[in-house]
Scaffold this active site. Sequence first.
Site, PDB file in Angstrom:
ATOM      1  N   CYS A   1      -0.405   4.033   2.243  1.00 53.42           N
ATOM      2  CA  CYS A   1       0.083   3.384   3.925  1.00 53.42           C
ATOM      3  C   CYS A   1       1.265   4.106   3.902  1.00 53.42           C
ATOM      4  O   CYS A   1       2.235   4.398   4.572  1.00 53.42           O
ATOM      5  CB  CYS A   1      -0.513   1.875   4.639  1.00 53.42           C
ATOM      6  SG  CYS A   1      -2.095   1.446   3.945  1.00 53.42           S
ATOM      7  N   ASP A   2       2.547   3.216   3.373  1.00 52.57           N
ATOM      8  CA  ASP A   2       4.277   3.536   3.702  1.00 52.57           C
ATOM      9  C   ASP A   2       5.176   4.237   2.895  1.00 52.57           C
ATOM     10  O   ASP A   2       5.651   4.037   3.010  1.00 52.57           O
ATOM     11  CB  ASP A   2       4.360   1.557   3.422  1.00 52.57           C
ATOM     12  CG  ASP A   2       3.177   1.052   4.182  1.00 52.57           C
ATOM     13  OD1 ASP A   2       3.132   1.653   5.550  1.00 52.57           O
ATOM     14  OD2 ASP A   2       3.445  -0.195   4.470  1.00 52.57           O
TER      15      ASP A   2
ATOM     16  N   CYS B   1       0.789  -1.298  -0.236  1.00 51.97           N
ATOM     17  CA  CYS B   1      -0.248  -0.078   0.091  1.00 51.97           C
ATOM     18  C   CYS B   1       0.989   1.482   0.607  1.00 51.97           C
ATOM     19  O   CYS B   1       1.469   1.509   1.036  1.00 51.97           O
ATOM     20  CB  CYS B   1      -1.154  -0.183   1.553  1.00 51.97           C
ATOM     21  SG  CYS B   1      -1.884   1.311   1.447  1.00 51.97           S
TER      22      CYS B   1
HETATM   23  C1  LIG Z   1       0.129  -4.208   5.763  1.00 51.98           C
HETATM   24  C2  LIG Z   1      -0.923  -3.274   5.459  1.00 51.98           C
HETATM   25  C3  LIG Z   1      -0.613  -2.319   6.061  1.00 51.98           C
HETATM   26  C4  LIG Z   1      -1.143  -1.453   5.971  1.00 51.98           C
HETATM   27  N1  LIG Z   1      -1.035   0.086   6.366  1.00 51.98           N
HETATM   28  C5  LIG Z   1      -2.480   0.416   6.412  1.00 51.98           C
HETATM   29  C6  LIG Z   1      -2.009   2.519   6.715  1.00 51.98           C
HETATM   30  O1  LIG Z   1      -0.825   2.803   7.159  1.00 51.98           O
HETATM   31  N2  LIG Z   1      -3.047   3.215   6.992  1.00 51.98           N
HETATM   32  C7  LIG Z   1      -4.557   2.615   6.055  1.00 51.98           C
HETATM   33  O2  LIG Z   1      -5.221   3.767   6.315  1.00 51.98           O
HETATM   34  N3  LIG Z   1      -4.735   1.577   5.320  1.00 51.98           N
HETATM   35  C8  LIG Z   1      -3.273   0.619   5.801  1.00 51.98           C
HETATM   36  N4  LIG Z   1      -4.141  -0.194   5.045  1.00 51.98           N
HETATM   37  C9  LIG Z   1      -5.133  -0.583   4.585  1.00 51.98           C
HETATM   38  C10 LIG Z   1      -6.226  -1.162   5.887  1.00 51.98           C
HETATM   39  O3  LIG Z   1      -5.981  -2.687   6.853  1.00 51.98           O
HETATM   40  C11 LIG Z   1      -7.409  -1.683   4.907  1.00 51.98           C
HETATM   41  O4  LIG Z   1      -8.003  -0.554   3.988  1.00 51.98           O
HETATM   42  C12 LIG Z   1      -8.743  -1.235   6.810  1.00 51.98           C
HETATM   43  O5  LIG Z   1      -8.163  -2.447   7.428  1.00 51.98           O
HETATM   44  C13 LIG Z   1     -10.019  -2.647   6.155  1.00 51.98           C
HETATM   45  O6  LIG Z   1     -10.637  -2.282   7.003  1.00 51.98           O
HETATM   46  P1  LIG Z   1     -12.157  -3.350   6.954  1.00 51.98           P
HETATM   47  O7  LIG Z   1     -12.459  -3.160   8.852  1.00 51.98           O
HETATM   48  O8  LIG Z   1     -13.049  -3.296   5.765  1.00 51.98           O
HETATM   49  O9  LIG Z   1     -11.681  -4.907   7.056  1.00 51.98           O
HETATM   50  P2  LIG Z   1     -10.151  -5.699   8.061  1.00 51.98           P
HETATM   51  O10 LIG Z   1      -9.225  -4.999   8.491  1.00 51.98           O
HETATM   52  O11 LIG Z   1      -9.552  -6.478   6.135  1.00 51.98           O
HETATM   53  O12 LIG Z   1     -11.002  -6.351   8.319  1.00 51.98           O
HETATM   54  C14 LIG Z   1     -12.015  -7.987   8.189  1.00 51.98           C
HETATM   55  C15 LIG Z   1     -11.687  -8.816   8.936  1.00 51.98           C
HETATM   56  O13 LIG Z   1     -13.198  -9.225   9.409  1.00 51.98           O
HETATM   57  C16 LIG Z   1     -12.210 -10.837   9.167  1.00 51.98           C
HETATM   58  N5  LIG Z   1     -12.954 -11.652   8.299  1.00 51.98           N
HETATM   59  C17 LIG Z   1     -12.655 -12.498   7.711  1.00 51.98           C
HETATM   60  N6  LIG Z   1     -13.967 -13.495   7.403  1.00 51.98           N
HETATM   61  C18 LIG Z   1     -14.382 -13.899   8.528  1.00 51.98           C
HETATM   62  C19 LIG Z   1     -15.043 -15.102   8.625  1.00 51.98           C
HETATM   63  N7  LIG Z   1     -15.924 -15.517   7.620  1.00 51.98           N
HETATM   64  N8  LIG Z   1     -15.657 -15.096   9.928  1.00 51.98           N
HETATM   65  C20 LIG Z   1     -15.649 -14.012  11.441  1.00 51.98           C
HETATM   66  N9  LIG Z   1     -14.570 -12.737  10.645  1.00 51.98           N
HETATM   67  C21 LIG Z   1     -13.887 -12.958   9.394  1.00 51.98           C
HETATM   68  C22 LIG Z   1     -10.740 -10.521   9.153  1.00 51.98           C
HETATM   69  O14 LIG Z   1     -10.161 -11.705   9.922  1.00 51.98           O
HETATM   70  C23 LIG Z   1     -10.608  -8.965   9.550  1.00 51.98           C
HETATM   71  O15 LIG Z   1     -10.420  -9.374  10.767  1.00 51.98           O
HETATM   72  C24 LIG Z   1      -2.951  -1.546   5.634  1.00 51.98           C
HETATM   73  C25 LIG Z   1      -3.151  -2.910   4.631  1.00 51.98           C
HETATM   74  C26 LIG Z   1      -2.457  -3.545   5.300  1.00 51.98           C
HETATM   75  C27 LIG Z   1      -2.606  -5.008   4.512  1.00 51.98           C
END
Ligand SMILES: Cc1cc2nc3c(=O)[nH]c(=O)nc-3n(C[C@H](O)[C@H](O)[C@H](O)COP(=O)(O)OP(=O)(O)OC[C@H]3O[C@@H](n4cnc5c(N)ncnc54)[C@H](O)[C@@H]3O)c2cc1C
Length: 340
Positions: A153-154, A150
């Site tokens: 992000c980084d 990303c």
């Molecule tokens: C390495 C990395 C670094 C990042 N750094 C940044 C940053 O610095 N700044 C920024 O703004 N964004 C960053 N991002 C992006 C950001 O983390 C995501 O956009 C954000 O977390 C999305 O949030 P979400 O709630 O949609 O989903 P997610 O954070 O993906 O959370 C989804 C959750 O659902 C759970 N889940 C999935 N399926 C199931 C199931 N069947 N049953 C129960 N639980 C389930 C998963 O375990 C997970 O915990 C980064 C991403 C990565 C991979």
Amino acid sequence: MPVINENGTPQESAAPQGHIYDMIIVGGGPGGYTAALYAARAGLDAVVLERMAAGGQMALTEQVDNYPGFDEGVDGFTLGEKMRRGAERFGVPTRMEEVTSLALAGPVKRVETGGGPLLGRTVVLSTGATPRKLELPGEEELAGQGVHYCAACDGMFYRGKTVAVVGGGNSAAADALLLSRVCAKVYLIHRRDSLRAERAYHAPLMAADNVEFCWNSVVAELIHGEGFQGLRLRDVNTGAERTVDCAGVFVSIGRKPASGLAEGQLALDRSGYITADESTRTEIPGVYAVGDVRTKALRQIVTAAADGAVVSGGEPEFEACERTAGSLREFAEKFAEGTV
Ligand SMILES: Cc1cc2nc3c(=O)[nH]c(=O)nc-3n(C[C@H](O)[C@H](O)[C@H](O)COP(=O)(O)OP(=O)(O)OC[C@H]3O[C@@H](n4cnc5c(N)ncnc54)[C@H](O)[C@@H]3O)c2cc1C
């Protein structure tokens, strides 16, 4: 089977059989926890179901610098824990359970988990997405330490340095453009001889004098010893190899949405994301898609959180739920008796 908390203690708040939650939130990332916080503050009876750890993808990153309110940044795991505790403060528990299937049609939704079925008047799908990997040796250990997924992000960690971007679609093009403004030099590595990205990206990328295109090339090796050192590229036509010295590589070859639970029940776009707009509503009343799992332009913590806040603003749905509360109670009784 009792539900066990992350710290190994039994969960006190497993709902009685037949209990109908106002909102079942599947996924405890920033989208899910913001939905939980807003639901609780709107007086709704909600629960978060999370299969791994609070925070989702965010928990994997050591330093979040673009979520407002943390002037010195914050590590993603801590932010996830803060979000979980914030939801708990207003009465929304987290159950550490994997959701295995969903029955979303009708006024009562059924959510199957390892700990048994749960019923909800509404379901929020906030299951996120995961970046596609190069699948090369060393990638896992180097993630966040030279290998990144990303640029927004980084990218700032590489101010003034040389980096590479792998990919040829819109996100790779956008990442390369963003990095070209921050970094001394950007290699854009693509396996074809032209970009797949929309034409709008082509001219600014070609015009950037610090972007060098590596066409028809794939990454054959992440060169590393004491940390990341660069890339070995292979020409897909000739097999010729070359090395590229760079301080970091941004892998931008797409993401895999965790939308399997919705397959066959909700419309998915070409890339597998749930097609919901800014309202987060899906085509099934009472079912919402929040954060990275839905079709959207920018997948970040702040945009996932923004989605979560929108859900319980969908007042008409919640009023409609109230109006059907009588029939829901009847359903709950039958469910408890085992007759549905
Ligand atoms: C390495 C990395 C670094 C990042 N750094 C940044 C940053 O610095 N700044 C920024 O703004 N964004 C960053 N991002 C992006 C950001 O983390 C995501 O956009 C954000 O977390 C999305 O949030 P979400 O709630 O949609 O989903 P997610 O954070 O993906 O959370 C989804 C959750 O659902 C759970 N889940 C999935 N399926 C199931 C199931 N069947 N049953 C129960 N639980 C389930 C998963 O375990 C997970 O915990 C980064 C991403 C990565 C991979």
